[in-house]
Design a protein around this motif. Sequence first.
Motif, PDB file in Angstrom:
ATOM      1  N   ILE A   1     -25.710  -6.315 -44.797  1.00 52.10           N
ATOM      2  CA  ILE A   1     -25.699  -7.355 -45.828  1.00 52.10           C
ATOM      3  C   ILE A   1     -26.973  -8.164 -45.639  1.00 52.10           C
ATOM      4  CG2 ILE A   1     -24.470  -9.338 -46.781  1.00 52.10           C
ATOM      5  CD1 ILE A   1     -21.903  -8.164 -45.571  1.00 52.10           C
ATOM      6  N   ARG A   2     -27.826  -8.188 -46.645  1.00 48.20           N
ATOM      7  CA  ARG A   2     -29.156  -8.792 -46.483  1.00 48.20           C
ATOM      8  C   ARG A   2     -29.458  -9.740 -47.634  1.00 48.20           C
ATOM      9  NH1 ARG A   2     -34.501  -7.030 -44.062  1.00 48.20           N
ATOM     10  NH2 ARG A   2     -36.089  -8.086 -45.293  1.00 48.20           N
ATOM     11  N   HIS A   3     -30.114 -10.838 -47.287  1.00 52.22           N
ATOM     12  CA  HIS A   3     -30.600 -11.763 -48.302  1.00 52.22           C
ATOM     13  C   HIS A   3     -32.074 -12.034 -48.055  1.00 52.22           C
ATOM     14  CE1 HIS A   3     -31.496 -15.818 -49.955  1.00 52.22           C
ATOM     15  NE2 HIS A   3     -30.883 -15.294 -50.995  1.00 52.22           N
ATOM     16  N   ASP A   4     -32.857 -12.035 -49.131  1.00 48.63           N
ATOM     17  CA  ASP A   4     -34.294 -12.300 -49.045  1.00 48.63           C
ATOM     18  C   ASP A   4     -34.658 -13.467 -49.945  1.00 48.63           C
ATOM     19  OD1 ASP A   4     -35.704  -9.641 -47.716  1.00 48.63           O
ATOM     20  OD2 ASP A   4     -33.852  -9.172 -48.784  1.00 48.63           O
ATOM     21  N   SER A   5     -35.357 -14.447 -49.395  1.00 44.71           N
ATOM     22  CA  SER A   5     -35.922 -15.540 -50.183  1.00 44.71           C
ATOM     23  C   SER A   5     -37.423 -15.319 -50.301  1.00 44.71           C
ATOM     24  CB  SER A   5     -35.655 -16.895 -49.512  1.00 44.71           C
ATOM     25  OG  SER A   5     -34.281 -17.209 -49.559  1.00 44.71           O
ATOM     26  N   TYR A   6     -37.957 -15.515 -51.504  1.00 48.36           N
ATOM     27  CA  TYR A   6     -39.371 -15.275 -51.742  1.00 48.36           C
ATOM     28  C   TYR A   6     -40.145 -16.537 -52.122  1.00 48.36           C
ATOM     29  CZ  TYR A   6     -37.578 -10.501 -52.007  1.00 48.36           C
ATOM     30  OH  TYR A   6     -36.948  -9.321 -51.735  1.00 48.36           O
ATOM     31  N   ASP A   7     -39.421 -17.582 -52.523  1.00 53.01           N
ATOM     32  CA  ASP A   7     -40.094 -18.781 -53.010  1.00 53.01           C
ATOM     33  C   ASP A   7     -39.203 -19.990 -52.778  1.00 53.01           C
ATOM     34  OD1 ASP A   7     -40.894 -20.847 -55.191  1.00 53.01           O
ATOM     35  OD2 ASP A   7     -42.533 -19.391 -55.197  1.00 53.01           O
ATOM     36  N   ARG A   8     -39.814 -21.114 -52.435  1.00 56.24           N
ATOM     37  CA  ARG A   8     -39.045 -22.337 -52.172  1.00 56.24           C
ATOM     38  C   ARG A   8     -38.303 -22.841 -53.401  1.00 56.24           C
ATOM     39  NH1 ARG A   8     -43.426 -22.026 -49.124  1.00 56.24           N
ATOM     40  NH2 ARG A   8     -43.162 -22.410 -46.885  1.00 56.24           N
ATOM     41  N   ALA A   9     -38.798 -22.493 -54.567  1.00 54.23           N
ATOM     42  CA  ALA A   9     -38.118 -22.924 -55.792  1.00 54.23           C
ATOM     43  C   ALA A   9     -36.704 -22.364 -55.869  1.00 54.23           C
ATOM     44  CB  ALA A   9     -38.925 -22.487 -57.018  1.00 54.23           C
ATOM     45  N   GLY A  10     -36.439 -21.266 -55.158  1.00 50.20           N
ATOM     46  CA  GLY A  10     -35.115 -20.665 -55.166  1.00 50.20           C
ATOM     47  C   GLY A  10     -34.040 -21.538 -54.540  1.00 50.20           C
ATOM     48  N   TYR A  11     -34.443 -22.522 -53.734  1.00 48.37           N
ATOM     49  CA  TYR A  11     -33.470 -23.425 -53.116  1.00 48.37           C
ATOM     50  C   TYR A  11     -33.111 -24.600 -54.026  1.00 48.37           C
ATOM     51  CZ  TYR A  11     -34.942 -20.996 -48.854  1.00 48.37           C
ATOM     52  OH  TYR A  11     -35.228 -20.034 -47.923  1.00 48.37           O
ATOM     53  N   MET A  12     -33.909 -24.841 -55.044  1.00 48.11           N
ATOM     54  CA  MET A  12     -33.757 -26.079 -55.813  1.00 48.11           C
ATOM     55  C   MET A  12     -32.470 -26.165 -56.637  1.00 48.11           C
ATOM     56  SD  MET A  12     -36.102 -27.991 -54.775  1.00 48.11           S
ATOM     57  CE  MET A  12     -36.073 -27.120 -53.186  1.00 48.11           C
ATOM     58  N   PRO A  13     -31.963 -25.082 -57.239  1.00 49.10           N
ATOM     59  CA  PRO A  13     -30.672 -25.222 -57.924  1.00 49.10           C
ATOM     60  C   PRO A  13     -29.566 -25.712 -56.990  1.00 49.10           C
ATOM     61  CG  PRO A  13     -31.753 -23.203 -58.616  1.00 49.10           C
ATOM     62  CD  PRO A  13     -32.555 -23.746 -57.474  1.00 49.10           C
ATOM     63  N   GLY A  14     -29.565 -25.239 -55.747  1.00 44.10           N
ATOM     64  CA  GLY A  14     -28.576 -25.693 -54.775  1.00 44.10           C
ATOM     65  C   GLY A  14     -28.765 -27.147 -54.399  1.00 44.10           C
ATOM     66  N   VAL A  15     -30.009 -27.568 -54.215  1.00 47.67           N
ATOM     67  CA  VAL A  15     -30.287 -28.968 -53.892  1.00 47.67           C
ATOM     68  C   VAL A  15     -29.839 -29.868 -55.038  1.00 47.67           C
ATOM     69  CG1 VAL A  15     -32.082 -30.650 -53.322  1.00 47.67           C
ATOM     70  CG2 VAL A  15     -32.221 -28.333 -52.389  1.00 47.67           C
ATOM     71  N   ASN A  16     -30.090 -29.429 -56.253  1.00 48.06           N
ATOM     72  CA  ASN A  16     -29.696 -30.195 -57.430  1.00 48.06           C
ATOM     73  C   ASN A  16     -28.174 -30.380 -57.475  1.00 48.06           C
ATOM     74  OD1 ASN A  16     -28.878 -30.354 -60.481  1.00 48.06           O
ATOM     75  ND2 ASN A  16     -31.040 -30.918 -60.434  1.00 48.06           N
ATOM     76  N   ILE A  17     -27.441 -29.302 -57.230  1.00 51.20           N
ATOM     77  CA  ILE A  17     -25.977 -29.388 -57.191  1.00 51.20           C
ATOM     78  C   ILE A  17     -25.538 -30.370 -56.104  1.00 51.20           C
ATOM     79  CG2 ILE A  17     -23.865 -28.120 -56.612  1.00 51.20           C
ATOM     80  CD1 ILE A  17     -25.204 -25.649 -57.916  1.00 51.20           C
ATOM     81  N   ALA A  18     -26.170 -30.292 -54.939  1.00 51.87           N
ATOM     82  CA  ALA A  18     -25.783 -31.140 -53.811  1.00 51.87           C
ATOM     83  C   ALA A  18     -25.962 -32.621 -54.116  1.00 51.87           C
ATOM     84  CB  ALA A  18     -26.605 -30.760 -52.574  1.00 51.87           C
ATOM     85  N   VAL A  19     -27.084 -32.969 -54.750  1.00 51.90           N
ATOM     86  CA  VAL A  19     -27.341 -34.373 -55.101  1.00 51.90           C
ATOM     87  C   VAL A  19     -26.244 -34.915 -56.006  1.00 51.90           C
ATOM     88  CG1 VAL A  19     -28.908 -35.908 -56.357  1.00 51.90           C
ATOM     89  CG2 VAL A  19     -29.836 -34.205 -54.777  1.00 51.90           C
ATOM     90  N   LYS A  20     -25.825 -34.107 -56.955  1.00 55.45           N
ATOM     91  CA  LYS A  20     -24.816 -34.558 -57.916  1.00 55.45           C
ATOM     92  C   LYS A  20     -23.410 -34.570 -57.320  1.00 55.45           C
ATOM     93  CE  LYS A  20     -27.740 -33.069 -61.714  1.00 55.45           C
ATOM     94  NZ  LYS A  20     -28.028 -32.043 -62.747  1.00 55.45           N
ATOM     95  N   LYS A  21     -23.150 -33.702 -56.347  1.00 56.80           N
ATOM     96  CA  LYS A  21     -21.825 -33.660 -55.716  1.00 56.80           C
ATOM     97  C   LYS A  21     -21.662 -34.753 -54.656  1.00 56.80           C
ATOM     98  CE  LYS A  21     -19.561 -30.066 -57.456  1.00 56.80           C
ATOM     99  NZ  LYS A  21     -19.341 -28.844 -56.656  1.00 56.80           N
ATOM    100  N   VAL A  22     -22.746 -35.072 -53.932  1.00 62.11           N
ATOM    101  CA  VAL A  22     -22.621 -35.961 -52.778  1.00 62.11           C
ATOM    102  C   VAL A  22     -22.242 -37.384 -53.174  1.00 62.11           C
ATOM    103  CG1 VAL A  22     -25.006 -36.813 -52.601  1.00 62.11           C
ATOM    104  CG2 VAL A  22     -23.679 -36.385 -50.514  1.00 62.11           C
ATOM    105  N   VAL A  23     -22.457 -37.749 -54.423  1.00 65.04           N
ATOM    106  CA  VAL A  23     -22.078 -39.096 -54.886  1.00 65.04           C
ATOM    107  C   VAL A  23     -20.606 -39.164 -55.274  1.00 65.04           C
ATOM    108  CG1 VAL A  23     -24.417 -39.643 -55.665  1.00 65.04           C
ATOM    109  CG2 VAL A  23     -22.785 -38.640 -57.276  1.00 65.04           C
TER     110      VAL A  23
END
Length: 266
Positions: free
Chosen positions: A230-252
């Motif tokens: 089972i393998r996951h590959d990240s190629y660009d930092r922009a790929g993390y941003m949808p998750g960060v966006n969700i986290a900001v909205k959930k943490v409040v």
Amino acid sequence: MDKIKVAVTGAGGRMGREVVKMVLEDESLQLVAAIDPSAGPIDAGILAGMGQCGVVVNASLEDALRQANADVMIDFTVPQAAYKNTLEAISFGVRPVIGTTGFTPAQIEELQQLCEQKGIGGLIAPNFSIGAILMMKFAAEASKYMPHVEIIEYHGDQKLDAPSGTAVKTAELISEVREELKQGNPKEEETIEGARGGYYNGFRIHSVRLPGVFAQQEVIFGGYGQTLKIRHDSYDRAGYMPGVNIAVKKVVTYTGLIYGFEHIMD
């Protein structure tokens, strides 16, 4: 609905610039502070490769939080700074969303108690990539049926911690559903120290550090006459941003510190 006011630490770093860009592009978020001791007094939007946004990068997190009245602080810095930054944010009643790895279990427990005392939410996530979270979930499920497992994670040669936070989190999730099983030949000997990787609950974690590598992880399961990878590959930092966006909205929306992005995924 009021915008969520966001402070970004490590704003001059490669991940920090992506976070600033993400915040500026979301109309429901408002960048109110950007912090980086080495970036200098520059407009955060310009630093992120966008137009001027009116937020000047501050060298002091304390000064920035005191002035900005932020709701959330996003931290992608280094392990030596992230713990102190998180304490600082909580002391101001600002919800921490932390992508920096290297926190000890004792530090996580302490930060959890402080968030509870302040009545605020918080999140520490070794990985914000939705694909990486699915990889971890699938690996934990597979370990119920194929308990012989090893983890190989690959990062660039400038990464400070080894194994990665993602590898550690994967190992933790596997260990929750897999009893400790010491693998390999019981008479096995390393002729070169560390050749078999780091030991965790009976299995091994291997860390590769090379220039030109971004972030990959492979979880390998062995069974009679077969293997599963089972393998996951990240190629660009922009790929993390949808998750960060969700986290900001959930943490409040909740109280207490959560460890692991998988706990807030819908």
